[in-house]
Design an enzyme around this catalytic site. Structure first.
Site, short mmCIF file in Angstrom:
data_model
loop_
_atom_site.label_atom_id
_atom_site.label_comp_id
_atom_site.label_asym_id
_atom_site.label_seq_id
_atom_site.Cartn_x
_atom_site.Cartn_y
_atom_site.Cartn_z
N LYS A 15 0.85 -1.14 0.07
CA LYS A 15 0.06 0.07 0.02
C LYS A 15 0.82 1.31 0.11
O LYS A 15 2.18 1.15 0.39
CB LYS A 15 -1.11 -0.13 1.13
CG LYS A 15 -0.23 -0.06 2.66
CD LYS A 15 0.46 1.09 3.14
CE LYS A 15 1.01 1.11 4.39
NZ LYS A 15 1.56 2.37 4.78
N ASP A 24 -1.90 -2.00 9.98
CA ASP A 24 -2.01 -2.06 8.29
C ASP A 24 -2.73 -3.46 7.95
O ASP A 24 -3.02 -3.38 6.73
CB ASP A 24 -0.65 -1.68 7.61
CG ASP A 24 -0.18 -0.30 8.08
OD1 ASP A 24 -1.10 0.41 8.11
OD2 ASP A 24 0.94 -0.01 7.65
#
Length: 328
Positions: free
Chosen positions: A17, A162
């Site tokens: 990401k 995350d």
């Protein structure tokens, strides 16, 4: 006979990401910072294979197909950093993911976990979290857990802020420590270029540097928030507007720790990027391009001019999923 006895090996992938925006607030009592971030999953995937063991042990190994570690460890000075960032024991998030899932299911099954690294190590792109996400999906299928992605994300939140996003993918607003997710409905895609560094930065040290810089400047951290125009721009894949609104509070401390990042960002802008930014806590850089052709041209220009490794990616990308076996 259980269905899963027809296959004793499954493989899952999960995306790395970038943080299109990362605003950092004050330090909390638990030692973490309050953040407001806009996550974008990108088409650079970690891969985890899970194979049955009869003895109940959980093992972790690194595949020789690991693209990023092969490139990164050509520099002898970084080999020790890579080895420290990828421990092959219970310190590794894939081991912890399998252990937590096994405890949740109340089983004693063993598993061999093999990681194929494609996301930069210690690069601010959530590679370790993607490993954990892929491990949860792979083990869930291997052990016929029957858990949804939302249930796996709940387990993943215990492993790191995350991990839930790596399971869900796409684009999302993250609040709290980044684990309180509000998925976004997007259309279109953004084209980006990832430029890994041949060294790493410690995420805690970058946050600590931010606190130090704010204290020296007499700046008090405020409750973080996101620009609603940026959220809308990401949802509509308006690259030019996204470029004008991208922000990262961790960029200044990352650059202070590794000044060469600023030089590389300047080169990327000269070579045609709409915007360049440190990804997360760095030191990986992300450049936003106007379209796919521009992204590939930027990759070529950067590699010819600086001899860096530049990787074209798109976002938003799908979240963790099986690539053999059965989908969860």
């Amino acid at each position: 006979m259980r269905d899963s006895e027809f296959f004793g090996h499954v493989t899952a992938v999960a995306p790395g990401k970038i943080n299109v925006s990362l605003r950092v607030g004050p330090l909390r009592e638990d030692g973490y910072h309050e953040v407001a971030t806009l996550y974008l999953a990108v088409s650079l995937y970690e891969e985890v294979s899970a194979a049955r063991r009869e003895d109940g042990a959980i093992t972790v190994s690194l595949s020789e197909r690991s693209t990023f570690t092969e490139v990164q460890t050509r520099d002898p000075e970084t080999r020790e950093m890579v080895a420290a960032a990828i421990p092959l024991d219970e310190r590794n998030l894939v081991h912890q993911a399998a252990s937590k899932l096994r405890d949740r299911l109340g089983i004693t099954d063993g598993v061999d976990l093999t990681i194929t690294k494609n996301v930069p190590v210690a690069g601010g792109m959530g590679g370790g979290s993607a490993d954990a996400a892929a491990a949860l999906v792979a083990c869930s299928a291997l052990w016929e857990a029957g858990l949804s992605k939302e249930q796996l994300a709940e387990i993943g939140a215990e492993l790191g802020a995350d991990v839930p996003f790596a399971i869900l993918g796409g684009a999302a607003v993250g609040q709290g420590v980044g684990d309180e997710l509000s998925p976004l409905l997007t259309r279109g895609e953004l084209h980006l270029v990832i430029v890994p560094a041949n060294t790493g930065l410690s995420t805690p040290s970058v946050y600590a540097k931010l606190d130090e810089m704010r204290a020296e400047a007499g700046v008090e951290a405020e409750a973080p928030g996101l620009d609603p125009d940026l959220v809308r721009a990401v949802c509509t894949a308006d690259a030019e507007l996204v470029a004008s609104l991208m922000a990262n509070d961790l960029q200044a401390p990352a650059v202070a720790s590794l000044p060469s990042l600023e030089d590389m960002m300047d080169i990327g802008m000269i070579e045609g990027a709409l915007q360049g930014m440190v990804s997360g806590s760095g030191p990986t850089l992300v450049f936003l391009a106007r379209d796919a052709e521009s992204a590939h041209q930027l990759c070529t220009s950067l590699e010819e001019r600086t001899e860096v490794w530049a990787i074209p990616v798109t976002g938003p990308a799908a979240g963790a999923r099986l690539i053999n076996g059965r989908e969860i």
